[in-house]
Scaffold this active site. Structure first.
Site, PDB file in Angstrom:
ATOM      1  N   TYR A 163       4.540   4.731  26.632  1.00  0.00           N
ATOM      2  CA  TYR A 163       4.400   3.527  26.322  1.00  0.00           C
ATOM      3  C   TYR A 163       4.374   3.461  24.689  1.00  0.00           C
ATOM      4  O   TYR A 163       4.983   2.578  24.088  1.00  0.00           O
ATOM      5  CB  TYR A 163       3.279   2.510  26.783  1.00  0.00           C
ATOM      6  CG  TYR A 163       3.180   0.995  26.534  1.00  0.00           C
ATOM      7  CD1 TYR A 163       4.058   0.061  27.138  1.00  0.00           C
ATOM      8  CD2 TYR A 163       2.196   0.962  25.488  1.00  0.00           C
ATOM      9  CE1 TYR A 163       3.714  -1.223  26.802  1.00  0.00           C
ATOM     10  CE2 TYR A 163       2.219  -0.596  25.297  1.00  0.00           C
ATOM     11  CZ  TYR A 163       2.841  -1.366  25.683  1.00  0.00           C
ATOM     12  OH  TYR A 163       2.604  -2.921  25.631  1.00  0.00           O
ATOM     13  N   LYS A 167       6.715   1.636  21.736  1.00  0.00           N
ATOM     14  CA  LYS A 167       6.369   0.687  20.680  1.00  0.00           C
ATOM     15  C   LYS A 167       6.347   1.320  19.287  1.00  0.00           C
ATOM     16  O   LYS A 167       6.566   0.654  18.230  1.00  0.00           O
ATOM     17  CB  LYS A 167       4.935   0.393  21.086  1.00  0.00           C
ATOM     18  CG  LYS A 167       4.856  -0.151  22.518  1.00  0.00           C
ATOM     19  CD  LYS A 167       5.976  -1.746  22.509  1.00  0.00           C
ATOM     20  CE  LYS A 167       5.744  -2.376  23.670  1.00  0.00           C
ATOM     21  NZ  LYS A 167       6.646  -3.403  23.797  1.00  0.00           N
ATOM     22  N   VAL A 196      -3.848  -8.840  25.030  1.00  0.00           N
ATOM     23  CA  VAL A 196      -3.742 -10.061  25.038  1.00  0.00           C
ATOM     24  C   VAL A 196      -3.919 -10.695  26.625  1.00  0.00           C
ATOM     25  O   VAL A 196      -3.368  -9.618  27.374  1.00  0.00           O
ATOM     26  CB  VAL A 196      -2.140 -10.499  24.335  1.00  0.00           C
ATOM     27  CG1 VAL A 196      -1.981 -11.949  24.629  1.00  0.00           C
ATOM     28  CG2 VAL A 196      -2.373 -10.355  22.938  1.00  0.00           C
ATOM     29  N   THR A 198      -2.799 -11.260  29.692  1.00  0.00           N
ATOM     30  CA  THR A 198      -1.504 -11.493  30.380  1.00  0.00           C
ATOM     31  C   THR A 198      -1.339 -10.499  31.707  1.00  0.00           C
ATOM     32  O   THR A 198      -2.345  -9.722  31.863  1.00  0.00           O
ATOM     33  CB  THR A 198      -0.127 -11.266  29.753  1.00  0.00           C
ATOM     34  OG1 THR A 198      -0.088  -9.461  29.340  1.00  0.00           O
ATOM     35  CG2 THR A 198      -0.070 -11.874  28.270  1.00  0.00           C
TER      36      THR A 198
HETATM   37  P1  NAD Z   1       3.933  -9.645  31.199  1.00  0.00           P
HETATM   38  O1  NAD Z   1       4.087  -8.726  32.085  1.00  0.00           O
HETATM   39  O2  NAD Z   1       2.994 -10.913  31.227  1.00  0.00           O
HETATM   40  O3  NAD Z   1       5.408 -10.255  30.717  1.00  0.00           O
HETATM   41  C1  NAD Z   1       6.528  -9.435  30.455  1.00  0.00           C
HETATM   42  C2  NAD Z   1       7.697 -10.244  30.915  1.00  0.00           C
HETATM   43  O4  NAD Z   1       8.936  -9.309  30.639  1.00  0.00           O
HETATM   44  C3  NAD Z   1       7.659 -10.508  32.267  1.00  0.00           C
HETATM   45  O5  NAD Z   1       8.007 -11.671  32.840  1.00  0.00           O
HETATM   46  C4  NAD Z   1       8.840  -9.472  33.028  1.00  0.00           C
HETATM   47  O6  NAD Z   1       9.402  -9.934  34.171  1.00  0.00           O
HETATM   48  C5  NAD Z   1       9.596  -9.501  31.879  1.00  0.00           C
HETATM   49  N1  NAD Z   1      10.515  -8.178  31.784  1.00  0.00           N
HETATM   50  C6  NAD Z   1      10.126  -7.040  31.952  1.00  0.00           C
HETATM   51  N2  NAD Z   1      11.028  -5.809  32.097  1.00  0.00           N
HETATM   52  C7  NAD Z   1      12.278  -6.908  31.846  1.00  0.00           C
HETATM   53  C8  NAD Z   1      13.579  -6.386  31.832  1.00  0.00           C
HETATM   54  N3  NAD Z   1      14.010  -5.051  31.816  1.00  0.00           N
HETATM   55  N4  NAD Z   1      14.572  -7.382  31.415  1.00  0.00           N
HETATM   56  C9  NAD Z   1      14.114  -8.720  31.131  1.00  0.00           C
HETATM   57  N5  NAD Z   1      12.624  -9.123  31.328  1.00  0.00           N
HETATM   58  C10 NAD Z   1      11.962  -8.132  31.566  1.00  0.00           C
HETATM   59  O7  NAD Z   1       3.535  -8.946  29.524  1.00  0.00           O
HETATM   60  P2  NAD Z   1       3.180  -9.576  28.122  1.00  0.00           P
HETATM   61  O8  NAD Z   1       1.892  -9.193  28.036  1.00  0.00           O
HETATM   62  O9  NAD Z   1       3.583 -11.020  27.937  1.00  0.00           O
HETATM   63  O10 NAD Z   1       4.105  -8.696  27.376  1.00  0.00           O
HETATM   64  C11 NAD Z   1       4.982  -9.144  26.296  1.00  0.00           C
HETATM   65  C12 NAD Z   1       5.473  -8.075  25.392  1.00  0.00           C
HETATM   66  O11 NAD Z   1       4.207  -7.968  24.492  1.00  0.00           O
HETATM   67  C13 NAD Z   1       5.570  -6.635  26.040  1.00  0.00           C
HETATM   68  O12 NAD Z   1       6.845  -5.921  25.101  1.00  0.00           O
HETATM   69  C14 NAD Z   1       4.278  -5.901  25.819  1.00  0.00           C
HETATM   70  O13 NAD Z   1       4.656  -4.711  25.865  1.00  0.00           O
HETATM   71  C15 NAD Z   1       3.876  -6.466  24.502  1.00  0.00           C
HETATM   72  N6  NAD Z   1       2.348  -6.251  24.510  1.00  0.00           N
HETATM   73  C16 NAD Z   1       1.454  -6.857  25.131  1.00  0.00           C
HETATM   74  C17 NAD Z   1       0.145  -6.825  25.075  1.00  0.00           C
HETATM   75  C18 NAD Z   1      -0.870  -7.091  25.847  1.00  0.00           C
HETATM   76  O14 NAD Z   1      -2.008  -7.042  25.906  1.00  0.00           O
HETATM   77  N7  NAD Z   1      -0.346  -8.482  26.827  1.00  0.00           N
HETATM   78  C19 NAD Z   1      -0.310  -5.876  23.895  1.00  0.00           C
HETATM   79  C20 NAD Z   1       0.723  -5.455  23.078  1.00  0.00           C
HETATM   80  C21 NAD Z   1       2.170  -5.488  23.253  1.00  0.00           C
END
Ligand code: NAD
Length: 265
Positions: A163, A167, A196, A198
């Site tokens: 992961y 990133k 965050v 989620t």
């Molecule tokens: P989440 O799992 O709640 O939502 C991610 C969404 O992306 C989901 O609806 C999923 O179905 C969709 N998805 C996954 N693979 C896909 C694909 N191949 N094609 C289309 N859609 C796809 O996650 P989130 O926390 O909202 O994450 C959003 C972004 O933020 C991600 O890139 C994640 O890595 C990044 N992020 C999240 C956090 C955190 O703590 N939540 C921290 C740092 C970075």
């Protein structure tokens, strides 16, 4: 696509958000609608929550379209952009938000899981950046491209080997694309959230707590913040709203930390 779209086309332009059915992507899509953009939303096929996001966008008086598909596949990304442009008229803001976490420690990392993680989190960003940029260049009036990095894209941890690699890759692509696109009036930036609230964070908890106890996962992230709390998806959306604005034209190539003071860079 919804059948009850309001007729007026936004003079702000059109945004496309991937992974918009829930979490951070959902919050960004709704925020950009509040900002006045018409919004195309993507997520994996068979994600019913996308319909609810479309309704939320339309309730802001904006037009919306769904363009589902797996954004790690090139034909899906080109079709998604084509659908956005043919339905809403242009593409002015691309948010490559979709991502997933495959949790494996470094020594357990398999080639299959590594490749899958790279495809979902890094190849998808490359495809969204590249094809959005081509569309924006052809329109000739600049644009905004935003990608999802992470705190793990600035500081690696043992359990986020693949992961983290994806990133860090987003940061590199963001810098390179910014250099290529600046002369076209297109900025390219990324957000690097800490924890965050989620479903992705739930996955982190479910993996880490059995390994390292209840102080790992969400609680471990909480413990390292300066502000003493986990972030909310809307807080990331506020940042993206600014990066997508005209006022942010002098910011490009940046991966901006938004982590409650979990890590300073
Ligand atoms: P989440 O799992 O709640 O939502 C991610 C969404 O992306 C989901 O609806 C999923 O179905 C969709 N998805 C996954 N693979 C896909 C694909 N191949 N094609 C289309 N859609 C796809 O996650 P989130 O926390 O909202 O994450 C959003 C972004 O933020 C991600 O890139 C994640 O890595 C990044 N992020 C999240 C956090 C955190 O703590 N939540 C921290 C740092 C970075």
């Amino acid at each position: 696509m919804s059948s009850s779209q309001p007729p007026a086309q936004s003079d702000k332009g059109v945004a496309l958000v991937t992974g918009a059915a829930r979490g951070i992507g959902r919050a960004i899509a709704i925020r950009l609608a509040e900002d006045g953009f018409d919004v195309a939303v993507n997520d994996l096929p068979g994600t019913p929550e996308l319909d609810e996001v479309i309704k939320a966008i339309e309730s802001k008086g904006r037009r919306a379209v769904a363009a589902p598909g797996d954004v790690s596949e090139e034909s899906v990304v080109t079709d998604m952009i084509q659908r956005t442009v043919s339905t809403l008229g242009s593409l002015d803001v691309m948010v490559a938000n979709a991502g997933a976490v495959i949790l494996e420690t470094f020594l357990e990392t398999s080639v299959e899981a590594f490749d899958k993680q790279m495809a979902v989190n890094a190849r998808s960003v490359m495809l969204c950046y590249k094809h959005a940029a081509k569309q924006m260049i052809s329109q000739g009036r600049g644009g905004r491209i935003v990608g999802a990095s992470s705190m793990a894209g600035k500081q690696a941890t043992e359990v986020l080997f693949a992961y983290s690699a994806t990133k860090f890759a987003v940061r590199g692509m963001t810098q390179s694309a910014a250099l290529a696109l600046g002369s076209h009036g297109i900025t390219v930036n990324a957000y690097a959230p800490g924890g965050v609230e989620t479903r992705l964070l739930d996955a982190f908890d479910n993996f880490l707590e059995p390994l390292a106890g209840p102080r790992a996962g969400r609680n471990g992230l909480l413990a390292i913040t300066a502000v003493g709390r986990i972030g909310e998806p809307e807080e990331i959306a506020h940042l993206v709203s600014y990066l997508a604005s005209k006022e942010a034209g002098f910011i490009t190539g940046q991966t901006i930390s938004i982590n409650g003071g979990s890590y300073f860079d």
